[in-house]
Design a protein around this motif. Structure first.
Motif, PDB file in Angstrom:
ATOM      1  N   ILE A 138      -2.166  11.440   4.497  1.00  0.00           N
ATOM      2  CA  ILE A 138      -3.162  10.788   3.562  1.00  0.00           C
ATOM      3  C   ILE A 138      -2.825   9.388   3.314  1.00  0.00           C
ATOM      4  O   ILE A 138      -3.721   8.539   3.239  1.00  0.00           O
ATOM      5  CB  ILE A 138      -3.607  11.636   2.314  1.00  0.00           C
ATOM      6  N   TYR A 139      -1.530   9.094   2.529  1.00  0.00           N
ATOM      7  CA  TYR A 139      -1.187   8.056   1.810  1.00  0.00           C
ATOM      8  C   TYR A 139      -1.663   6.764   3.093  1.00  0.00           C
ATOM      9  O   TYR A 139      -2.081   5.558   2.547  1.00  0.00           O
ATOM     10  CB  TYR A 139       0.112   7.850   1.648  1.00  0.00           C
ATOM     11  N   PRO A 140      -1.222   6.782   4.334  1.00  0.00           N
ATOM     12  CA  PRO A 140      -1.585   5.684   5.202  1.00  0.00           C
ATOM     13  C   PRO A 140      -2.984   5.550   5.371  1.00  0.00           C
ATOM     14  O   PRO A 140      -3.373   4.408   5.802  1.00  0.00           O
ATOM     15  CB  PRO A 140      -0.691   5.935   6.527  1.00  0.00           C
ATOM     16  N   ARG A 141      -3.737   6.396   4.994  1.00  0.00           N
ATOM     17  CA  ARG A 141      -5.367   6.422   5.287  1.00  0.00           C
ATOM     18  C   ARG A 141      -5.944   6.093   3.919  1.00  0.00           C
ATOM     19  O   ARG A 141      -7.306   5.926   3.894  1.00  0.00           O
ATOM     20  CB  ARG A 141      -5.810   7.741   5.986  1.00  0.00           C
ATOM     21  N   LEU A 142      -5.076   6.290   2.828  1.00  0.00           N
ATOM     22  CA  LEU A 142      -5.862   5.841   1.454  1.00  0.00           C
ATOM     23  C   LEU A 142      -6.310   4.619   1.202  1.00  0.00           C
ATOM     24  O   LEU A 142      -5.481   3.436   1.565  1.00  0.00           O
ATOM     25  CB  LEU A 142      -4.828   6.376   0.466  1.00  0.00           C
ATOM     26  N   SER A 143      -7.397   4.276   1.014  1.00  0.00           N
ATOM     27  CA  SER A 143      -8.163   2.862   0.969  1.00  0.00           C
ATOM     28  C   SER A 143      -7.537   2.152  -0.199  1.00  0.00           C
ATOM     29  O   SER A 143      -7.128   2.971  -1.094  1.00  0.00           O
ATOM     30  CB  SER A 143      -9.764   2.856   0.747  1.00  0.00           C
ATOM     31  N   LYS A 144      -7.453   0.899  -0.226  1.00  0.00           N
ATOM     32  CA  LYS A 144      -6.943   0.308  -1.357  1.00  0.00           C
ATOM     33  C   LYS A 144      -7.895   0.479  -2.426  1.00  0.00           C
ATOM     34  O   LYS A 144      -9.249   0.170  -2.449  1.00  0.00           O
ATOM     35  CB  LYS A 144      -6.933  -1.471  -0.757  1.00  0.00           C
ATOM     36  N   GLY A 145      -7.537   0.867  -3.759  1.00  0.00           N
ATOM     37  CA  GLY A 145      -8.313   1.398  -4.878  1.00  0.00           C
ATOM     38  C   GLY A 145      -8.333   2.635  -4.845  1.00  0.00           C
ATOM     39  O   GLY A 145      -8.986   3.295  -5.660  1.00  0.00           O
ATOM     40  N   GLY A 146      -8.047   3.452  -3.542  1.00  0.00           N
ATOM     41  CA  GLY A 146      -8.442   4.901  -3.626  1.00  0.00           C
ATOM     42  C   GLY A 146      -7.411   5.672  -4.390  1.00  0.00           C
ATOM     43  O   GLY A 146      -6.276   5.060  -4.785  1.00  0.00           O
TER      44      GLY A 146
END
Length: 189
Positions: A138-146
Motif C-alpha cells: 500500500i505505502y508505495p501506492r498511497l497518494s500524497k495526503g493519503g
C-alpha cells in the motif's frame, strides 16, 4: 451505534476512522480495508464514499474465513480466530455497487492488482506478517495526503502490529502517530 453489531471496533476508534476517511476523500485514489471481519467499518467506509465521493472504488480484503496460521512469537491470535463471518454476509451488509471483494490471505490477494493510487487504507489485520505485507504493497501506492490507519497498533493482543509498523516506517519520512485509542495513523507526506 449501528455498526457495533458488525464490528469489534469501539466507537472512539470508529470516530478516528470517520475523520481519517473524510480527510482522505479529498485525495485521489481508492479506499481500502484490509481485515474486514463482519463488515462494520467497511460499511462506514462505503457509506461515507456514497455520501461524499461516489467515484471512488472501495476494495475489501479478507479471508472471510478467519485467521491463517500465525507466528507464535509475534502474534497472540491463532489460526481460525474470527471465523464467524462470510463473504456472503459481508457483501449483503456492505453491498456491491462500487465495492470489490478480495477473498484470501494477504499478500496473495494483492497479486495481479494494478493500482496506482490509494487515498485511504484501514489495516485491521492483527498479525505481524499480514500488516507488514500490507505496508509494503500500500505505502508505495498511497497518494500524497493519503491516510493509513492501523487499528491494532497498541493492543497487547496484537504485539506484532507495532513491530510491523515501526519496522516498516523506520526509514520513511512519515512517523506513526499513535493515538489514545491504540490506533496508529500515517499521513503520507
Amino acid at each position: 451505534n449501528a455498526l457495533a453489531r458488525y464490528s469489534l471496533v469501539a466507537p472512539p476508534r470508529c470516530w478516528v476512522l470517520y475523520s481519517a476517511i473524510r480527510q482522505a476523500l479529498q485525495v485521489e485514489g481508492e479506499l481500502w480495508e484490509c481485515g474486514v471481519y463482519r463488515g462494520g467499518t467497511a460499511l462506514l467506509l462505503r457509506l461515507l464514499r456514497d455520501e461524499l465521493a461516489q467515484d471512488k472504488l472501495v476494495r475489501l480484503f479478507d479471508s472471510f474465513e478467519g485467521m491463517p496460521k500465525t507466528d507464535d512469537v509475534k502474534d497472540v491470535h491463532k489460526a481460525g480466530d474470527f471465523a464467524d463471518t462470510s463473504l456472503d454476509a459481508v457483501s449483503a451488509l456492505v453491498g456491491t455497487g462500487g465495492v470489490e471483494y478480495h477473498q484470501g490471505f494477504i499478500p496473495h490477494t494483492f497479486e495481479g492488482l494494478s493500482v496506482d493510487q490509494i487515498a485511504f487504507a484501514h489495516v485491521d489485520l492483527d498479525l505481524h506478517d499480514a500488516i507488514l505485507e500490507s505496508c509494503k504493497f500500500i505505502y508505495p501506492r498511497l497518494s500524497k495526503g493519503g491516510v493509513m490507519v492501523f487499528d491494532d497498533y497498541g493492543f497487547p493482543s496484537c504485539p506484532g502490529a507495532r513491530i510491523a509498523v515501526d519496522g516498516f516506517f523506520k526509514d520513511k519520512p512519515e512517523f506513526p502517530m499513535v493515538l489514545p485509542t491504540a490506533q496508529a495513523l500515517i499521513h503520507k507526506l
